[in-house]
Design an enzyme around this catalytic site. Structure first.
Site, PDB file in Angstrom:
ATOM      1  N   GLY A 115      71.947  38.191  43.585  1.00  0.00           N
ATOM      2  CA  GLY A 115      73.059  37.258  43.764  1.00  0.00           C
ATOM      3  C   GLY A 115      74.225  37.959  44.438  1.00  0.00           C
ATOM      4  N   TYR A 131      73.208  27.400  28.777  1.00  0.00           N
ATOM      5  CA  TYR A 131      73.812  28.528  29.511  1.00  0.00           C
ATOM      6  C   TYR A 131      74.257  29.612  28.519  1.00  0.00           C
ATOM      7  CZ  TYR A 131      77.113  30.938  32.647  1.00  0.00           C
ATOM      8  OH  TYR A 131      77.800  31.878  33.388  1.00  0.00           O
ATOM      9  N   LYS A 184      73.050  33.577  28.138  1.00  0.00           N
ATOM     10  CA  LYS A 184      73.981  34.708  28.269  1.00  0.00           C
ATOM     11  C   LYS A 184      74.026  35.538  26.983  1.00  0.00           C
ATOM     12  CE  LYS A 184      75.158  34.061  32.553  1.00  0.00           C
ATOM     13  NZ  LYS A 184      74.815  35.054  33.580  1.00  0.00           N
ATOM     14  N   ILE A 228      86.098  32.753  36.087  1.00  0.00           N
ATOM     15  CA  ILE A 228      86.359  33.447  37.354  1.00  0.00           C
ATOM     16  C   ILE A 228      86.249  32.418  38.475  1.00  0.00           C
ATOM     17  CG2 ILE A 228      85.688  35.387  38.821  1.00  0.00           C
ATOM     18  CD1 ILE A 228      86.328  36.254  35.913  1.00  0.00           C
TER      19      ILE A 228
HETATM   20  P1  NDP Z   1      77.783  31.960  42.472  1.00  0.00           P
HETATM   21  O1  NDP Z   1      76.993  30.703  42.355  1.00  0.00           O
HETATM   22  O2  NDP Z   1      79.035  31.956  43.278  1.00  0.00           O
HETATM   23  O3  NDP Z   1      76.851  33.140  42.993  1.00  0.00           O
HETATM   24  C1  NDP Z   1      75.595  33.363  42.401  1.00  0.00           C
HETATM   25  C2  NDP Z   1      74.677  33.961  43.437  1.00  0.00           C
HETATM   26  O4  NDP Z   1      73.367  34.135  42.856  1.00  0.00           O
HETATM   27  C3  NDP Z   1      74.487  33.032  44.632  1.00  0.00           C
HETATM   28  O5  NDP Z   1      74.360  33.809  45.796  1.00  0.00           O
HETATM   29  C4  NDP Z   1      73.184  32.354  44.286  1.00  0.00           C
HETATM   30  O6  NDP Z   1      72.500  31.790  45.390  1.00  0.00           O
HETATM   31  C5  NDP Z   1      72.407  33.518  43.698  1.00  0.00           C
HETATM   32  N1  NDP Z   1      71.238  33.058  42.983  1.00  0.00           N
HETATM   33  C6  NDP Z   1      71.131  31.967  42.182  1.00  0.00           C
HETATM   34  N2  NDP Z   1      69.872  31.825  41.756  1.00  0.00           N
HETATM   35  C7  NDP Z   1      69.157  32.839  42.311  1.00  0.00           C
HETATM   36  C8  NDP Z   1      67.802  33.214  42.270  1.00  0.00           C
HETATM   37  N3  NDP Z   1      66.910  32.508  41.566  1.00  0.00           N
HETATM   38  N4  NDP Z   1      67.395  34.308  42.970  1.00  0.00           N
HETATM   39  C9  NDP Z   1      68.293  35.018  43.694  1.00  0.00           C
HETATM   40  N5  NDP Z   1      69.585  34.718  43.787  1.00  0.00           N
HETATM   41  C10 NDP Z   1      70.017  33.630  43.102  1.00  0.00           C
HETATM   42  O7  NDP Z   1      78.093  32.390  40.982  1.00  0.00           O
HETATM   43  P2  NDP Z   1      79.162  33.432  40.356  1.00  0.00           P
HETATM   44  O8  NDP Z   1      79.457  34.492  41.312  1.00  0.00           O
HETATM   45  O9  NDP Z   1      80.249  32.658  39.760  1.00  0.00           O
HETATM   46  O10 NDP Z   1      78.294  33.994  39.159  1.00  0.00           O
HETATM   47  C11 NDP Z   1      77.621  35.247  39.226  1.00  0.00           C
HETATM   48  C12 NDP Z   1      77.152  35.595  37.832  1.00  0.00           C
HETATM   49  O11 NDP Z   1      78.293  35.639  36.971  1.00  0.00           O
HETATM   50  C13 NDP Z   1      76.209  34.574  37.228  1.00  0.00           C
HETATM   51  O12 NDP Z   1      75.239  35.243  36.448  1.00  0.00           O
HETATM   52  C14 NDP Z   1      77.120  33.749  36.332  1.00  0.00           C
HETATM   53  O13 NDP Z   1      76.420  33.151  35.274  1.00  0.00           O
HETATM   54  C15 NDP Z   1      78.057  34.832  35.853  1.00  0.00           C
HETATM   55  N6  NDP Z   1      79.330  34.345  35.335  1.00  0.00           N
HETATM   56  C16 NDP Z   1      80.193  33.642  36.152  1.00  0.00           C
HETATM   57  C17 NDP Z   1      81.400  33.204  35.651  1.00  0.00           C
HETATM   58  C18 NDP Z   1      82.395  32.465  36.468  1.00  0.00           C
HETATM   59  O14 NDP Z   1      83.391  31.974  35.913  1.00  0.00           O
HETATM   60  N7  NDP Z   1      82.204  32.324  37.771  1.00  0.00           N
HETATM   61  C19 NDP Z   1      81.783  33.453  34.248  1.00  0.00           C
HETATM   62  C20 NDP Z   1      80.811  34.214  33.503  1.00  0.00           C
HETATM   63  C21 NDP Z   1      79.631  34.629  34.038  1.00  0.00           C
HETATM   64  P3  NDP Z   1      72.514  30.174  45.522  1.00  0.00           P
HETATM   65  O15 NDP Z   1      73.773  29.842  46.219  1.00  0.00           O
HETATM   66  O16 NDP Z   1      71.269  29.879  46.290  1.00  0.00           O
HETATM   67  O17 NDP Z   1      72.441  29.586  44.141  1.00  0.00           O
END
Ligand code: NDP
Length: 251
Positions: free
Chosen positions: A14, A151, A155, A184
């Site tokens: 990701g 979710y 986590k 975030i």
């Molecule tokens: P985003 O959706 O902005 O980014 C997530 C990235 O992971 C995207 O590039 C997405 O691609 C990719 N991804 C999703 N599914 C897969 C997969 N099966 N294989 C490979 N890549 C994949 O999310 P965030 O940056 O906000 O979140 C990142 C992490 O932080 C996550 O684990 C989220 O649960 C965690 N998190 C986020 C919070 C927040 O407030 N933003 C708070 C707490 C935790 P695609 O666009 O195709 O889905």
């Protein structure tokens, strides 16, 4: 202080968007070579173009739900010092209403995907000295939330995973930790913030540090946990949440 990561090689799932992209940038800024992984072809293309001049960054297409794709990636990547299983999704819905496809997708991406990423790349980490795993968990690992039961469960599972892997992998010299971000501002949350601005305001009021987080707030802590300075920390979830999990002034 020894936060530099020169000579280290990192893989971030990701790693092309949101928090993961900030982690990619933070590790690169400290000198690590980084492989950013995403299942989104448009993001892979865009980040490749944005970093075309940077030989230290490569961008790979792979779905973390697909073990054989990760194994093929591992065979291309070779040795590895830092693993950041960060890819995750969040589909909201009351627990009784959440349909099976969404439930399984969250479990497959957030829990199975992280577990298999660790399984597949773990042995490459054992070959190196002072290797690091930093998983992206969440504040909801210890802080329940409405319409996010599945979710939250995934986590919380990740925080359990890093504790157990820390015990198994410590003797190999590998530390295994998680970061637990609060709210975030990323593409994952922006649509929700736009739809419910009053909830974003309420969140800020209930956050001791009185703001939403930035991807860089999280990425800097990941970079610290990946560094030599964090050498005696393992099995922990470090919350990067402006104090949300500390409690709030509700009384
Ligand atoms: P985003 O959706 O902005 O980014 C997530 C990235 O992971 C995207 O590039 C997405 O691609 C990719 N991804 C999703 N599914 C897969 C997969 N099966 N294989 C490979 N890549 C994949 O999310 P965030 O940056 O906000 O979140 C990142 C992490 O932080 C996550 O684990 C989220 O649960 C965690 N998190 C986020 C919070 C927040 O407030 N933003 C708070 C707490 C935790 P695609 O666009 O195709 O889905």
């Amino acid at each position: 202080m020894s936060l530099g990561l020169e000579g280290r090689k990192a893989l971030v799932t990701g790693g092309t968007r949101g928090i993961g992209l900030a982690i990619t940038r933070a590790l690169r800024a400290r000198g690590a070579a980084v492989i950013a992984v995403s299942n989104a072809e448009d993001q892979v293309t865009a980040v490749r173009a944005a970093f075309a001049d940077d030989e230290g960054l490569s961008v790979e297409l792979a779905d973390v739900r697909d073990r054989s794709a990760l194994e093929a990636l591992r065979d291309r990547v070779g040795e590895l010092d830092i693993l950041v299983p960060n890819a995750g999704i969040n589909i909201r819905g009351k627990a009784v209403d959440l349909d099976d496809a969404h439930l399984r997708d969250m479990i497959d991406t957030n829990l199975y995907g992280v577990f298999v990423t660790c399984q597949v790349f773990g042995p490459a980490l054992f070959e190196r000295e002072h290797s690091r795993v930093v998983v992206t968990s969440s504040a909801v690992a210890i802080h329940g939330m409405d319409v996010r039961a599945a979710y939250t469960a995934t986590k919380a599972g990740l925080s359990g995973l890093v504790r157990s892997l820390a015990i198994e992998w410590g003797p190999h010299g590998v530390t295994v930790n998680a970061v637990g971000p609060g709210i975030i501002r990323t593409p994952l949350t922006q649509a929700y913030i736009d739809q419910f601005p009053e909830r974003a305001t309420a969140t800020v009021e209930n956050t001791p540090l009185r703001r939403l987080g930035t991807p860089e707030d999280v990425a800097d802590v990941v970079a610290f946990l990946a560094s030599e300075d964090a050498r005696f920390i393992t099995g922990q979830t470090v919350f990067v949440d402006g104090g949300i999990t500390a409690g709030s002034a509700w009384w």
